[in-house]
Write a protein that holds these residues in place. Structure first.
Motif, short mmCIF file in Angstrom:
data_model
loop_
_atom_site.label_atom_id
_atom_site.label_comp_id
_atom_site.label_asym_id
_atom_site.label_seq_id
_atom_site.Cartn_x
_atom_site.Cartn_y
_atom_site.Cartn_z
N TRP A 36 0.85 -1.19 0.00
CA TRP A 36 0.00 0.00 0.00
C TRP A 36 0.88 1.23 0.00
CZ3 TRP A 36 1.00 -2.64 4.57
CH2 TRP A 36 1.52 -1.90 5.64
N GLN A 37 0.29 2.38 -0.38
CA GLN A 37 0.97 3.67 -0.31
C GLN A 37 0.00 4.65 0.33
OE1 GLN A 37 4.20 4.52 -2.38
NE2 GLN A 37 3.73 3.52 -4.31
N THR A 38 0.40 5.26 1.44
CA THR A 38 -0.49 6.20 2.10
C THR A 38 -0.79 7.36 1.15
OG1 THR A 38 1.46 7.20 3.10
CG2 THR A 38 0.18 5.69 4.47
N ALA A 90 -6.22 2.09 -2.52
CA ALA A 90 -5.92 0.69 -2.23
C ALA A 90 -6.17 -0.15 -3.48
CB ALA A 90 -6.82 0.21 -1.09
N SER A 91 -5.34 -1.18 -3.66
CA SER A 91 -5.59 -2.15 -4.73
C SER A 91 -6.84 -2.95 -4.38
CB SER A 91 -4.39 -3.10 -4.87
OG SER A 91 -4.27 -3.88 -3.69
N LEU A 126 -6.05 -5.41 -1.70
CA LEU A 126 -5.97 -4.82 -0.36
C LEU A 126 -7.36 -4.49 0.16
CD1 LEU A 126 -4.19 -3.84 1.98
CD2 LEU A 126 -4.18 -1.59 0.91
N GLU A 127 -8.22 -3.96 -0.72
CA GLU A 127 -9.60 -3.67 -0.31
C GLU A 127 -10.26 -4.95 0.21
OE1 GLU A 127 -12.19 -2.46 -3.50
OE2 GLU A 127 -13.87 -2.05 -2.17
N ASN A 179 5.14 -3.12 5.18
CA ASN A 179 5.09 -2.79 3.76
C ASN A 179 6.49 -2.86 3.16
OD1 ASN A 179 4.02 -1.90 1.37
ND2 ASN A 179 3.62 0.20 2.07
N TYR A 182 -3.90 0.91 9.73
CA TYR A 182 -4.23 1.76 8.58
C TYR A 182 -5.69 1.56 8.21
CZ TYR A 182 0.76 2.53 7.92
OH TYR A 182 2.06 2.89 8.11
N ALA A 240 -8.08 1.32 4.86
CA ALA A 240 -7.96 1.14 3.41
C ALA A 240 -8.65 2.27 2.65
CB ALA A 240 -8.55 -0.20 2.99
N VAL A 251 -5.43 5.35 1.21
CA VAL A 251 -5.01 4.69 2.45
C VAL A 251 -4.48 5.74 3.43
CG1 VAL A 251 -3.41 3.00 3.44
CG2 VAL A 251 -4.43 2.58 1.19
#
Lengths: 246, 233
Positions: A80-82, A86-87, A90-91, A155, A175, A177, A209
């Motif tokens: 993930w990248q803040t 979200a991909s 990841l979701e 990560n 985090y 999502a 995210v």
């Protein structure tokens, strides 16, 4: 240094064998060749493997963790990248705890998963064995199941420098999502506090995210919440240790 | 902890490196919150004797001005007066939730430490604070988590009334347009008038009244609230 030498070993053997074959193939000597001693068959270089033990400890009061997913990846893959979307994988993990989408992902060399939910105060160790050439980075993911879409993990953590019997430990934050509103409504939370819905394709939160703001709960003024004060959490939510055991 | 020998070692290597005495950094910041804006961000490089704030100490008037109203001018001037260098207004205005700044070049010259501050809106006197992070001399990319502090100068009544001047109660604004009105006010029983880790906001779900003009579903946060990425070239 060591790694690159080891990697070149088998290659050198192959090259030598190729040169030998070429030389004997070029021979135009009419004399019957002396029966050669059977050349020692080059022993195939064993694939060197490293095993890593990843231990996740649940530090929360009342947030069971979904079965932990450990992803072995290259150094260019971020789970993930803040501040970014979200991909889908990841979701799915953050809303339902299901990590199976990572199994087919091209960027993921190997997926190792825990055997079950990690209850508050409990730990689980997941072993992941990688061919030496595949050793690069690990990501670790797990859902806080009494939430709408909270997750925690590591990560793109580089394990390339971790020597045998060496270990590192760290803590991790929770985090969000950003894919499901933190309504805390009945029917929206898959964990035992609600036994509600997991994944839902609709994205009705900010769709990036961010650091989870914590749950509010009915006890703290969110009237429709199915959560109570025990479901609240603060950072960090897990401790994670990685050791190279083989 | 004896840091002296380390400092002299750094100083020596800096001398030998001659032209490389200036530290060239690239920095970027991301707002990690769900629903909080940051006022213009001050990034300062300074020496070991300079601090913008220190948890456990009283806030300076310049810090109070920043934490209650977002005005970084006095802090920026203090950095310059102390021989430091700064980027005032890193994001070019308010920094929205989830926003990430582009990589910014920062020549920190001979300064050894980095500090970052900005007010968190909507709050009474919360700010993101990085205090005197030692700038690494080894090239590489570093990630620094930043927490939210309370300046300790204003009661957290959570009433949005436009009050942004130092000493004036209330919250200047909710830039997301998601603040309420007519709150009766949160009774802040904290007796800590020093800079301290912010306890977070309470909020409620009544936009037209209730105790707070903040929304508990939007404006709450947990630390860290921002993340700084620093590349040392």
């Amino acid at each position: 240094m060591m790694i690159s030498n080891l990697n070149r070993g088998p290659l050198k053997l192959l090259l030598c064998a190729g040169i030998l074959a070429a030389v004997s193939g070029c021979s135009d000597n009419d004399n019957p060749a002396p029966t050669p001693d059977p050349a020692p068959a080059p022993t195939p270089a064993p694939v060197v493997e490293h095993t890593y033990a990843v231990t996740v400890t649940n530090l929360t009061a009342n947030q069971p963790l979904s079965p932990v997913a450990v992803l072995a990846t290259g150094s260019d893959y971020f789970a993930w990248q803040t501040g970014e979307m979200a991909s889908l994988a990841l979701e799915t993990l953050a809303e339902s705890g299901d990590s199976s989408a990572y199994a087919d992902m091209e960027a993921v060399t190997m997926l190792a998963t825990g055997t079950g939910v990690i209850m508050p105060g409990m730990s689980e160790t997941i072993n992941i064995t990688l061919a030496e050439a595949d050793v690069d980075s690990l990501s670790v993911l797990s859902m806080l199941v009494n939430t709408n879409d909270a997750f925690t993990g590591l990560n793109r953590y580089s394990i390339a420098g971790l020597a045998l019997d060496e270990s590192v430990s760290m803590t991790a934050n929770a985090y969000d999502a950003g894919t499901e509103a933190n309504s805390e409504f009945k029917g929206t939370i898959p964990g035992p506090a609600d036994s509600g819905e997991g994944f839902n394709a609709e994205r009705d939160d900010v769709d990036y995210v961010y650091i989870h703001p914590g749950v509010i709960s009915a006890d703290d003024g969110l009237a429709d919440s199915v959560l109570d004060a025990s479901h609240r959490f603060d950072n960090p939510v897990v401790s994670i240790s990685i050791s190279r055991t083989e | 902890m004896n840091l002296k020998p380390l400092y002299s070692a750094v100083a020596l290597s800096t001398l030998f490196a001659a032209s490389a005495s200036a530290a060239e950094l690239e920095i970027s910041l991301v707002n990690l919150t769900h629903g909080n804006h940051f006022t213009p961000v001050l990034v300062a490089a300074h020496d070991t004797d300079t601090q913008l704030f220190n948890a456990g100490d009283m806030a300076s008037p310049a810090l109070q001005k920043m934490a209650e109203g977002g005005d970084i001018a006095d802090l920026d001037m203090a950095v310059a007066d102390a021989g430091g260098v700064s980027i005032a207004n890193l994001a070019g205005g308010l920094m929205a939730p989830g926003q990430k700044t582009t990589m910014m070049e920062f020549d920190t010259q001979t300064m050894t430490h980095l500090s970052v501050v900005a007010m968190v809106l909507p709050t009474n006197d919360a700010f993101i604070g990085l205090n005197s992070w030692m700038i690494p001399t080894t090239p590489g990319t570093y990630t620094v988590n930043i927490n939210a502090y309370d300046a300790g100068t204003e009661a957290n009544d959570e009433i949005i009334n436009g009050g942004g001047m130092p000493g004036v109660p209330g919250i200047p604004a909710a830039p997301g347009g998601d603040g309420g009105s007519n709150a009766t006010g949160v009774m802040d029983a904290s007796g800590n008038d020093k800079v301290h880790v912010h306890p977070g906001v309470l909020g409620d779900t009544d936009a037209a009244g209730g105790m707070s003009d903040l929304d508990s579903r939007i404006h709450r946060w947990l630390n860290p609230v921002a993340r700084l990425t620093v590349t040392v070239k």
